[in-house]
Design a protein around this motif. Structure first.
Motif, short mmCIF file in Angstrom:
data_model
loop_
_atom_site.label_atom_id
_atom_site.label_comp_id
_atom_site.label_asym_id
_atom_site.label_seq_id
_atom_site.Cartn_x
_atom_site.Cartn_y
_atom_site.Cartn_z
N SER A 50 32.34 38.34 44.72
CA SER A 50 32.88 38.93 45.96
C SER A 50 34.11 39.80 45.66
O SER A 50 34.56 40.56 46.50
CB SER A 50 33.24 37.83 46.96
N GLN A 51 34.67 39.65 44.45
CA GLN A 51 35.85 40.44 44.09
C GLN A 51 35.48 41.71 43.31
O GLN A 51 36.35 42.42 42.81
CB GLN A 51 36.81 39.60 43.23
N ALA A 52 34.18 41.99 43.21
CA ALA A 52 33.74 43.12 42.36
C ALA A 52 34.39 44.43 42.79
O ALA A 52 34.92 45.18 41.95
CB ALA A 52 32.22 43.24 42.42
N ALA A 53 34.39 44.73 44.09
CA ALA A 53 34.94 46.02 44.55
C ALA A 53 36.41 46.14 44.18
O ALA A 53 36.89 47.21 43.79
CB ALA A 53 34.74 46.15 46.06
N GLY A 54 37.14 45.02 44.27
CA GLY A 54 38.56 45.06 43.94
C GLY A 54 38.79 45.40 42.48
O GLY A 54 39.63 46.24 42.14
N PHE A 55 38.01 44.76 41.60
CA PHE A 55 38.17 45.04 40.18
C PHE A 55 37.66 46.46 39.85
O PHE A 55 38.22 47.15 39.01
CB PHE A 55 37.47 43.99 39.34
N ASP A 56 36.59 46.90 40.53
CA ASP A 56 36.11 48.28 40.30
C ASP A 56 37.20 49.29 40.57
O ASP A 56 37.40 50.25 39.84
CB ASP A 56 34.91 48.58 41.21
N ALA A 57 37.96 49.08 41.64
CA ALA A 57 39.05 50.02 41.98
C ALA A 57 40.10 50.02 40.89
O ALA A 57 40.61 51.07 40.49
CB ALA A 57 39.66 49.65 43.33
N LEU A 58 40.41 48.85 40.33
CA LEU A 58 41.38 48.80 39.22
C LEU A 58 40.90 49.64 38.04
O LEU A 58 41.68 50.32 37.37
CB LEU A 58 41.58 47.37 38.74
N LEU A 59 39.58 49.61 37.80
CA LEU A 59 38.99 50.34 36.67
C LEU A 59 38.75 51.80 36.99
O LEU A 59 38.31 52.57 36.14
CB LEU A 59 37.65 49.69 36.28
N GLU A 60 39.01 52.18 38.26
CA GLU A 60 38.70 53.53 38.76
C GLU A 60 37.21 53.81 38.62
O GLU A 60 36.79 54.91 38.27
CB GLU A 60 39.53 54.60 38.04
N TYR A 61 36.40 52.78 38.88
CA TYR A 61 34.94 52.89 38.85
C TYR A 61 34.44 52.98 40.29
O TYR A 61 34.62 52.07 41.08
CB TYR A 61 34.35 51.65 38.17
N ARG A 62 33.94 54.15 40.64
CA ARG A 62 33.42 54.39 42.00
C ARG A 62 34.50 54.27 43.08
O ARG A 62 34.21 54.14 44.26
CB ARG A 62 32.26 53.42 42.32
N ASP A 63 35.77 54.27 42.67
CA ASP A 63 36.84 54.24 43.68
C ASP A 63 38.14 54.66 42.98
O ASP A 63 38.25 54.59 41.76
CB ASP A 63 36.99 52.81 44.25
N HIS A 64 39.13 55.08 43.80
CA HIS A 64 40.41 55.44 43.18
C HIS A 64 41.23 54.15 42.99
O HIS A 64 40.94 53.11 43.60
CB HIS A 64 41.17 56.46 44.03
N LYS A 65 42.26 54.26 42.18
CA LYS A 65 43.15 53.12 41.92
C LYS A 65 43.69 52.64 43.28
O LYS A 65 43.98 53.44 44.16
CB LYS A 65 44.31 53.61 41.03
N PRO A 66 43.84 51.34 43.49
CA PRO A 66 44.34 50.88 44.78
C PRO A 66 45.78 51.29 45.04
O PRO A 66 46.55 51.53 44.09
CB PRO A 66 44.24 49.35 44.70
N PHE A 67 46.15 51.37 46.31
CA PHE A 67 47.54 51.66 46.68
C PHE A 67 48.34 50.37 46.50
O PHE A 67 48.66 49.67 47.46
CB PHE A 67 47.61 52.13 48.13
N GLU A 68 48.62 50.05 45.25
CA GLU A 68 49.39 48.83 44.98
C GLU A 68 50.12 49.02 43.65
O GLU A 68 49.86 49.98 42.92
CB GLU A 68 48.46 47.61 44.87
N CYS A 69 51.01 48.10 43.36
CA CYS A 69 51.76 48.17 42.11
C CYS A 69 50.88 47.60 41.00
O CYS A 69 51.00 46.43 40.65
CB CYS A 69 53.04 47.37 42.26
N VAL A 70 49.94 48.42 40.53
CA VAL A 70 49.04 48.00 39.46
C VAL A 70 49.12 49.04 38.34
O VAL A 70 49.62 50.14 38.53
CB VAL A 70 47.59 47.87 39.97
N GLY A 71 48.62 48.66 37.14
CA GLY A 71 48.69 49.58 36.02
C GLY A 71 47.69 50.73 36.17
O GLY A 71 46.92 50.78 37.12
N GLU A 72 47.73 51.63 35.19
CA GLU A 72 46.81 52.76 35.22
C GLU A 72 45.37 52.28 35.04
O GLU A 72 45.13 51.23 34.41
CB GLU A 72 47.19 53.75 34.12
N GLY A 73 44.42 53.06 35.55
CA GLY A 73 43.02 52.67 35.41
C GLY A 73 42.64 52.46 33.95
O GLY A 73 41.94 51.49 33.62
N ALA A 74 43.16 53.30 33.07
CA ALA A 74 42.81 53.20 31.65
C ALA A 74 43.31 51.88 31.06
O ALA A 74 42.67 51.30 30.17
CB ALA A 74 43.40 54.38 30.89
#
Ligand SMILES: CC(=O)N[C@H]1[C@@H](OP(=O)(O)OP(=O)(O)OC[C@H]2O[C@@H](n3ccc(=O)[nH]c3=O)[C@H](O)[C@@H]2O)O[C@H](CO)[C@@H](O)[C@@H]1O[C@H](C)C(=O)N[C@@H](C)C(=O)N[C@@H](CCC(=O)O)C(=O)O
Ligand SMILES: Nc1ncnc2c1ncn2[C@@H]1O[C@H](COP(=O)(O)OP(=O)(O)OP(=O)(O)O)[C@@H](O)[C@H]1O
Length: 449
Positions: free
Chosen positions: A362-386
């Motif tokens: 159920s957390q797949a979409a959240g992790f995909d956004a972190l990876l910049e896979y099919r979504d942009h990086k989330p609007f949060e204090c997280v590291g770069e997609g790379a």
């Protein structure tokens, strides 16, 4: 109750006045001719202000007044800004114009607003006067702001390692941050901040609302504290990745963390030297380091594992504090879980979070956004997609992570679309880039790596 003003229809935002007495700073704002909005910042056990520090204190308080105004300005974003002090010098107006435009870029993007050309603090246009404030001969000790997460604890431990005199300071009433500050074993300082309650009513009545550059507000509060209590340095824990935009929209960079980025650090550091004190240094001790380098450093500090959290739900002003330090659903939980995983034994990591986020489909979409896979990086204090991709790739090569749902999915679905030669974590672990760490604290930089 019909509110006397409809903020979205207002024409002028006023910086009305400010005052300080017995540890309490009052910052007053208003829309048009509307009711006053008063924010109070409370500095505990305040020492008497010495005459030689009064000018510097007043300058730092003036900047705090202007920076903290962003919380109220956003409710209406009126086209005109009035300041009771009269037109500002160019350096101050430049800093504020940039902070309001870039610090509210996410707010504008999410609300469908375009603030470009709209924000102009009144400026005198006078050429810069004296380009350096006097040195105050401030005591050689450091304020270390604690945010409750891993970054500031890495910074605190680095300063302790070089036996630097430091105080763990935090703004607000978070019991989680208080516990982290206490756990550092450093002297502590807790500054209270009371927003004008009318703002919450304006929000309820439909004012514009959204993300603000709260690190700038905390930085301005700590600049006042440094002069008041006597500290020659303020060492934030903002990582290199914070300077990277979250996305680009209609030609404008939108960075969730703009006031954690190097552009703001440089502007504020220079402004304090020219307007407050030549010997007051504002910096981020983690600037040269990526999030992965920081999580590798944090993984050694097991004494914090049972108190820290990066989950922003813990830091709301209104409403109850969550019982569980990690919601496991937000981008911060996802990112910190992923970024710590390469550097901790798997059982240790699962004990921190209470569950395996990478085995929860159920957390797949959240992790995909972190990876910049099919979504942009989330609007949060997280590291770069790379960085996130390098961390996930590392796990995908580890036997103990192979069967977990989201790691297996990465291996089968995402990894074949990536260039594996670009996924090694090692390049992320080296410090690089500019910083403003003063010479006195540079040994702490090496203590982080
Ligand atoms: C904790 C949090 O994420 N708060 C954001 C959230 O606020 P919410 O409405 O859920 O509840 P409260 O936090 O209790 O705030 C109530 C309202 O008060 C206003 N407000 C609060 C603090 C402040 O300094 N200024 C304010 O205007 C605001 O209208 C609140 O609705 O959603 C809000 C709306 O999107 C955000 O404005 C709240 O953000 C806080 C200011 C906050 O502390 N956020 C940090 C977690 C944060 O964003 N940290 C960034 C730093 C980025 C930077 O450039 O500094 C990060 O971790 O990267
Ligand atoms: N309430 C606060 N008072 C003072 N400084 C704060 C506060 N919250 C955050 N900060 C500082 O602002 C910076 C950004 O906050 P951030 O939440 O990213 O850091 P953190 O909580 O230390 O780590 P993490 O990224 O794991 O959440 C940090 O340097 C932190 O020290």
């Amino acid at each position: 109750m019909t509110h006397p003003i409809q903020p979205r229809l207002t024409q002028v935002f006023h910086f009305v006045r400010r005052s300080y007495a017995d540890g309490v700073a009052e910052l007053v704002y208003a829309f048009d001719q509307g009711e006053e909005l008063i924010e109070r910042v409370r500095f505990p056990a305040p020492p008497a202000l010495t005459p030689e520090r009064k000018h510097a204190f007043d300058a730092a308080l003036k900047l705090l007044h202007y920076i903290a105004g962003v919380s109220y300005y956003k409710a209406g974003v009126p086209p005109k800004i009035e300041v009771a002090d009269g037109p500002l010098d160019d350096a101050t107006a430049d800093l504020l114009d940039a902070l309001y435009l870039h610090g509210l870029a996410e707010f504008a993007y999410r609300n469908g607003l375009d603030l470009r050309g709209r924000i102009a603090f009144p400026r005198s246009g006078e050429p810069p006067g004296k380009v350096e404030a006097s040195a105050l001969h401030l005591p050689k000790r450091t304020l270390v702001p604690i945010g409750g997460g891993k970054d500031s604890l890495v910074a605190a431990e680095a300063i302790k390692q070089i036996s630097g005199e430091a105080t763990a300071v935090w703004v607000g009433n978070s019991p989680l941050i208080a516990a982290c500050a206490e756990r550092t074993g450093l002297p502590t300082l807790n500054i209270q901040r009371e927003l004008a309650p009318e703002l919450f009513e304006l929000n309820r009545l439909g004012a514009w609302n959204g993300h603000i550059p709260v690190t700038a507000v905390n930085s301005a509060i700590l600049a006042v504290a440094a002069v008041l209590y006597g500290f020659d340095s303020i060492a934030f824990a903002n990582e290199r990745s914070a300077s990277a935009a979250t996305l680009e929209y209609e030609g404008q960079q939108v960075n969730h963390q703009w006031s954690k980025g190097y552009a703001f650090e440089r502007m504020l550091s220079d402004w304090l030297h020219t307007h407050v004190a030549a010997d007051l240094d504002y910096c981020s001790l983690l600037r040269p380091y990526s999030e992965l380098a920081i999580t590798r450093a944090f993984a050694k500090h097991t004494q914090y594992f049972d108190v820290f959290s990066s989950c922003n739900r813990n830091f709301k002003i209104l409403g109850p504090k969550p019982a569980d330090r990690w919601c496991g659903q937000c981008p911060k939980c996802h990112f910190v879980f992923l970024a710590l995983a390469p550097f901790l034994p798997k059982p240790r990591l699962l004990a921190i979070f209470g569950r395996n986020l990478l085995d929860d489909e159920s957390q797949a979409a959240g992790f995909d956004a972190l990876l910049e896979y099919r979504d942009h990086k989330p609007f949060e204090c997280v590291g770069e997609g790379a960085e996130a991709r390098a961390a996930m790739y590392t796990l995908s090569q580890r036997p103990e992570w192979q069967e977990d749902a989201l790691v297996a999915r990465f291996r089968s679905e995402i990894l074949p679309q990536l260039d594996a030669s670009q996924l090694a974590p090692e390049p992320w672990l080296q410090p690089s880039g500019e910083h403003r760490v003063p010479a006195r604290l540079q040994a702490a930089l090496a203590a982080i790596g």
